[in-house]
Design a protein around this motif. Structure first.
Motif, mmCIF file in Angstrom:
data_model
loop_
_atom_site.group_PDB
_atom_site.id
_atom_site.type_symbol
_atom_site.label_atom_id
_atom_site.label_comp_id
_atom_site.label_asym_id
_atom_site.label_seq_id
_atom_site.Cartn_x
_atom_site.Cartn_y
_atom_site.Cartn_z
ATOM 1 N N SER A 1 0.835 -1.193 0.000
ATOM 2 C CA SER A 1 0.000 0.000 0.000
ATOM 3 C C SER A 1 0.872 1.246 0.000
ATOM 4 O O SER A 1 2.005 1.233 0.504
ATOM 5 N N LEU A 2 0.347 2.344 -0.556
ATOM 6 C CA LEU A 2 1.005 3.645 -0.520
ATOM 7 C C LEU A 2 0.297 4.607 0.428
ATOM 8 O O LEU A 2 0.560 5.811 0.416
ATOM 9 N N THR B 1 2.326 7.249 3.220
ATOM 10 C CA THR B 1 3.782 7.172 3.164
ATOM 11 C C THR B 1 4.289 7.815 1.889
ATOM 12 O O THR B 1 3.617 7.768 0.852
ATOM 13 N N TYR C 1 6.495 7.911 -1.495
ATOM 14 C CA TYR C 1 6.767 6.814 -2.416
ATOM 15 C C TYR C 1 7.673 7.292 -3.535
ATOM 16 O O TYR C 1 7.803 8.493 -3.801
ATOM 17 N N THR D 1 -3.911 3.381 -8.013
ATOM 18 C CA THR D 1 -4.375 2.760 -6.776
ATOM 19 C C THR D 1 -5.902 2.749 -6.816
ATOM 20 O O THR D 1 -6.511 3.586 -7.482
ATOM 21 N N PRO E 1 1.217 12.618 1.466
ATOM 22 C CA PRO E 1 0.980 11.218 1.087
ATOM 23 C C PRO E 1 -0.462 10.979 0.655
ATOM 24 O O PRO E 1 -1.373 11.750 0.981
ATOM 25 N N SER F 1 -5.378 4.769 0.043
ATOM 26 C CA SER F 1 -5.049 4.535 -1.362
ATOM 27 C C SER F 1 -5.508 3.180 -1.876
ATOM 28 O O SER F 1 -5.613 2.980 -3.084
ATOM 29 N N LEU G 1 -2.686 -1.445 -5.011
ATOM 30 C CA LEU G 1 -1.909 -1.027 -6.162
ATOM 31 C C LEU G 1 -2.372 -1.807 -7.376
ATOM 32 O O LEU G 1 -2.437 -3.038 -7.365
ATOM 33 N N ILE H 1 8.567 -0.048 -7.372
ATOM 34 C CA ILE H 1 7.697 0.730 -6.495
ATOM 35 C C ILE H 1 8.284 0.706 -5.087
ATOM 36 O O ILE H 1 8.408 -0.352 -4.469
ATOM 37 N N GLY I 1 8.119 2.179 -1.101
ATOM 38 C CA GLY I 1 7.248 2.774 -0.096
ATOM 39 C C GLY I 1 7.967 3.813 0.725
ATOM 40 O O GLY I 1 7.755 3.933 1.933
#
Length: 310
Positions: A138-139, A142, A144, A165, A250, A254, A257, A286, A288
């Protein structure tokens, strides 16, 4: 409204062409201040090395890591480090493997990637982590950093994103529109040569025209250095530039992905984008977290020495 419309009102294809050509305001929305500077070319590298590993959520490269079904479609794209992390096809939306020869610093080199198309090759892959006790990828909340080697296949099309997302509040029955602002990442082509890094209602667009059918390296990052690098990987074009903009913070809520498109679908119409990608994806990193400038250069060097000229 579709993501391409956002809060600027409906726009025509002609207006997008005019905006991209003239580098002016988009239908009443003022262009943000863009900072552009040359991006250092990678040096000679007989060994392409590896990208930074800390905080790397997903490392996808097509060579040897695509798992095909009985019909030859891509059912699963394994993380290059092993099968504990992978991108899995959603609701039967499976792309096809495609092999392209790239002009690299060490000579021509074939690479296999994922081809997504508007026909039966439509893609929708959800990133998953199968290790026990490990939270979903997950984003949310945070910083990225995302690096991708990708080719947009020819043909005009609005909202052509290779990474998203699932976000919050999106209306699946109406093509995934109506999402809550700041929850959905859209990364890819807005139209033709215009490349977008979007937080749904907050966009960073690259207006530098470059042929859509040529491979590019895209680096999208949030945090203090939020913005987007777009580097041509065509042998005849060493162009590389950075477009920076103050980051909104952030993503929130989200969700999952999604690579190559979403499983959203609904009645056809101008406000129903049915998010899917028309193009080829060869590599995707990708993170985080926010990469430092040195780390971003290391990851870019790895991909450019492997997929494109110095």
């Amino acid at each position: 409204m579709s993501d391409g419309d956002h809060r600027c009102g409906r726009r025509t294809v002609a207006s997008w062409l005019a905006a991209a050509a003239a580098l002016v305001a988009l239908a009443g929305c003022a262009l943000p201040h863009l900072v552009t500077f040359p991006f250092r070319q990678p040096g000679p590298a007989p060994n392409v090395g590896a990208p930074p590993s800390a905080g790397l959520l997903l490392w996808l490269e097509g060579d040897g890591s695509l798992v095909l079904d009985g019909a030859g479609r891509v059912a699963r794209w394994n993380d290059i480090r092993g099968g504990d992390r992978a991108a899995l096809a959603q609701l039967g939306f499976k792309g096809s493997p495609v092999t392209t020869t790239f002009t690299t610093p060490t000579g021509p080199r074939p690479h296999t990637g994922l081809r997504c198309a508007a026909d039966s090759g439509r893609c929708a892959y959800g990133a998953s982590d199968f290790r026990p006790g490990v939270p979903p990828l997950s984003l949310t909340g945070t910083p990225y950093s995302i690096l991708a080697v990708v080719v947009r296949r020819p043909g005009p099309r609005l909202n052509n994103y290779f990474l998203m997302t699932s976000g919050s509040g999106c209306q699946a029955a109406f093509g995934g529109t109506g999402c809550t602002g700041g929850t959905v990442l859209h990364l890819g082509w807005l139209f033709d040569s215009v490349i977008r890094h979007s937080h749904y209602d907050f966009d960073v667009d690259s207006f530098a025209p470059r042929p859509a059918e040529q491979p590019v390296l895209i680096v999208a990052q949030s945090g203090r250095r939020g913005g987007m690098d777009v580097a041509s990987l065509d042998a005849g074009s060493p162009h590389s530039a950075f477009h920076g903009r103050t980051d909104p913070g952030p993503l929130s809520a989200s969700g999952q992905l999604l690579i190559g498109g979403t499983p959203f679908f609904g009645p056809s119409g101008p406000d129903v984008p049915d998010w899917f990608f028309n193009g080829d994806i060869f590599a995707l990193l990708i993170y985080g977290r926010e990469l430092t400038l040195a780390e971003r250069q290391q990851a870019s060097d790895y991909l450019r020495n492997k997929y494109g000229p110095r």
